[in-house]
Design a protein around this motif. Sequence first.
Motif, PDB file in Angstrom:
ATOM      1  N   VAL B  23       5.113  14.686  15.719  1.00 33.93           N
ATOM      2  CA  VAL B  23       6.083  15.678  16.176  1.00 33.93           C
ATOM      3  C   VAL B  23       5.787  17.088  15.644  1.00 33.93           C
ATOM      4  CG1 VAL B  23       7.940  13.993  16.497  1.00 33.93           C
ATOM      5  CG2 VAL B  23       7.715  15.153  14.307  1.00 33.93           C
ATOM      6  N   ARG B 190       8.153  22.137  19.471  1.00 32.19           N
ATOM      7  CA  ARG B 190       7.682  21.818  20.824  1.00 32.19           C
ATOM      8  C   ARG B 190       8.795  21.997  21.850  1.00 32.19           C
ATOM      9  NH1 ARG B 190       2.733  17.846  20.793  1.00 32.19           N
ATOM     10  NH2 ARG B 190       2.332  19.404  22.395  1.00 32.19           N
ATOM     11  N   ILE B 219      10.704  26.143  17.174  1.00 32.92           N
ATOM     12  CA  ILE B 219       9.329  26.547  17.448  1.00 32.92           C
ATOM     13  C   ILE B 219       9.008  26.176  18.893  1.00 32.92           C
ATOM     14  CG2 ILE B 219       6.919  26.419  16.678  1.00 32.92           C
ATOM     15  CD1 ILE B 219       8.946  27.207  14.416  1.00 32.92           C
ATOM     16  N   GLU B 221       6.982  25.307  22.316  1.00 30.40           N
ATOM     17  CA  GLU B 221       5.700  24.719  22.697  1.00 30.40           C
ATOM     18  C   GLU B 221       4.762  25.895  22.950  1.00 30.40           C
ATOM     19  OE1 GLU B 221       4.888  21.482  23.113  1.00 30.40           O
ATOM     20  OE2 GLU B 221       2.923  21.795  24.003  1.00 30.40           O
ATOM     21  N   VAL B 225      -0.777  26.865  19.053  1.00 29.25           N
ATOM     22  CA  VAL B 225      -0.842  25.821  18.026  1.00 29.25           C
ATOM     23  C   VAL B 225      -2.158  25.054  18.135  1.00 29.25           C
ATOM     24  CG1 VAL B 225       0.221  23.687  17.183  1.00 29.25           C
ATOM     25  CG2 VAL B 225       1.666  25.606  17.862  1.00 29.25           C
ATOM     26  N   SER B 229      -5.244  25.059  15.449  1.00 31.21           N
ATOM     27  CA  SER B 229      -5.778  23.847  14.833  1.00 31.21           C
ATOM     28  C   SER B 229      -7.266  23.704  15.128  1.00 31.21           C
ATOM     29  CB  SER B 229      -4.982  22.615  15.276  1.00 31.21           C
ATOM     30  OG  SER B 229      -5.257  22.294  16.615  1.00 31.21           O
TER      31      SER B 229
END
Lengths: 84, 278
Positions: B23, B190, B219, B221, B225, B229
Amino acid sequence: MGIFDYFKSKSEPSSASVAKDRLQIIVAHERSKRKQPDYLPQMQQEIIDVIRKYVKVGSEDVQIQLENIEDCSILEVNVTLPDN
Amino acid sequence: MKRPSGDTALAKIIVVTSGKGGVGKTTSSAAIGTGIALKGFKTVIIDFDVGLRNLDLIMGCERRVVYDFVNVINKEATLTQALIKDKRTKDLFILPASQTRDKDALTQEGVQGVLEELAKDFDYIICDSPAGIEKGAQMALYFADAAIVVTNPEVSSVRDSDRILGILQSKSRRAEEGKEPIEEHLLLTRYHPERVALGEMLSVSDVEDILAIPLLGVIPESEAVLKASNQGTPVILDTESAAGLAYMDAVDRLMGEERPLRFLDVQKKGFFKRLLGG
Ligand SMILES: Nc1ncnc2c1ncn2[C@@H]1O[C@H](COP(=O)(O)OP(=O)(O)OP(=O)(O)O)[C@@H](O)[C@H]1O
Ligand SMILES: [Mg+2]
């Protein structure tokens, strides 16, 4: 408002509101279970066993609930007796 | 900057937890840990996900891992040897998880020893919890002072968040010792404003109503992100992105500042989207 909203407004509740209703029920149920003392399941089983010594009932005919209302706990035992 | 707990040598221990897997716990631990360090607090992020080390990748320090959390517990390395100093952010350190498959490698006494040693030196200790509500997750939350409960607006995640709240309230050290309970913070991640507007997804207030704990942040989606990463940079450093800014707001709120919620409105993108109800 988009065309989808136009059609949606006349149909059943949105899927999000169904999800919210279901979650509120299950979370309330699980929270009340968490507050139950650890001995409760065993005590329930023993109460059922005692009743069964005298009356022929199925395990689903005995409902046992512990309810907390403010600072008072109520143990509710509901037995559906078979017809004679 | 002053230590959060005054002059006593006591770090604040924050667990990032969720029950449900995938999650956004690791993403959030990396972002929030970095955000706290950016404020000048000496911060360490500990990866509690034994066997599934990933925080190192998200923080971009995977090639610098020599020793890990379990090595320190087993006295095969000192804390100083195992801690990795972040290259970008001052005052930030990472303690990587072990790759061992032995899930019992973390003992309560071992974890306590490491946390006590870290507390002498750090202001904040962030514990990135593994998924689940069993032993691994319980180990990560046991010593916590505060919990960030990461939740997606989706039924199974919300239910698992409530389960982990139950564990925070009954199986933590604070609960067992009858101390003041763990501070609880809801972090909704998300989030798709468009889908919420269409009634397809639980809204912020729906989740707040169900879980009934204070909201730390929402936060959205965001593609940023995945990009962060890929690069091994915590997304909070991407100040162009909505997700990065939303994490910064959450850190500000954690420090007691007031920040209005943002990025919850549907972006209006011209006629076609409007026609489709976007
Ligand atoms: N706000 C977001 N927008 C888009 N993708 C996201 C967002 N937050 C997390 N993700 C993605 O979700 C996936 C899971 O994230 P992450 O690894 O942080 O979750 P986790 O809770 O730590 O998982 P696990 O339970 O396996 O430890 C990753 O691919 C991550 O990039
Ligand atoms: Mg993770």
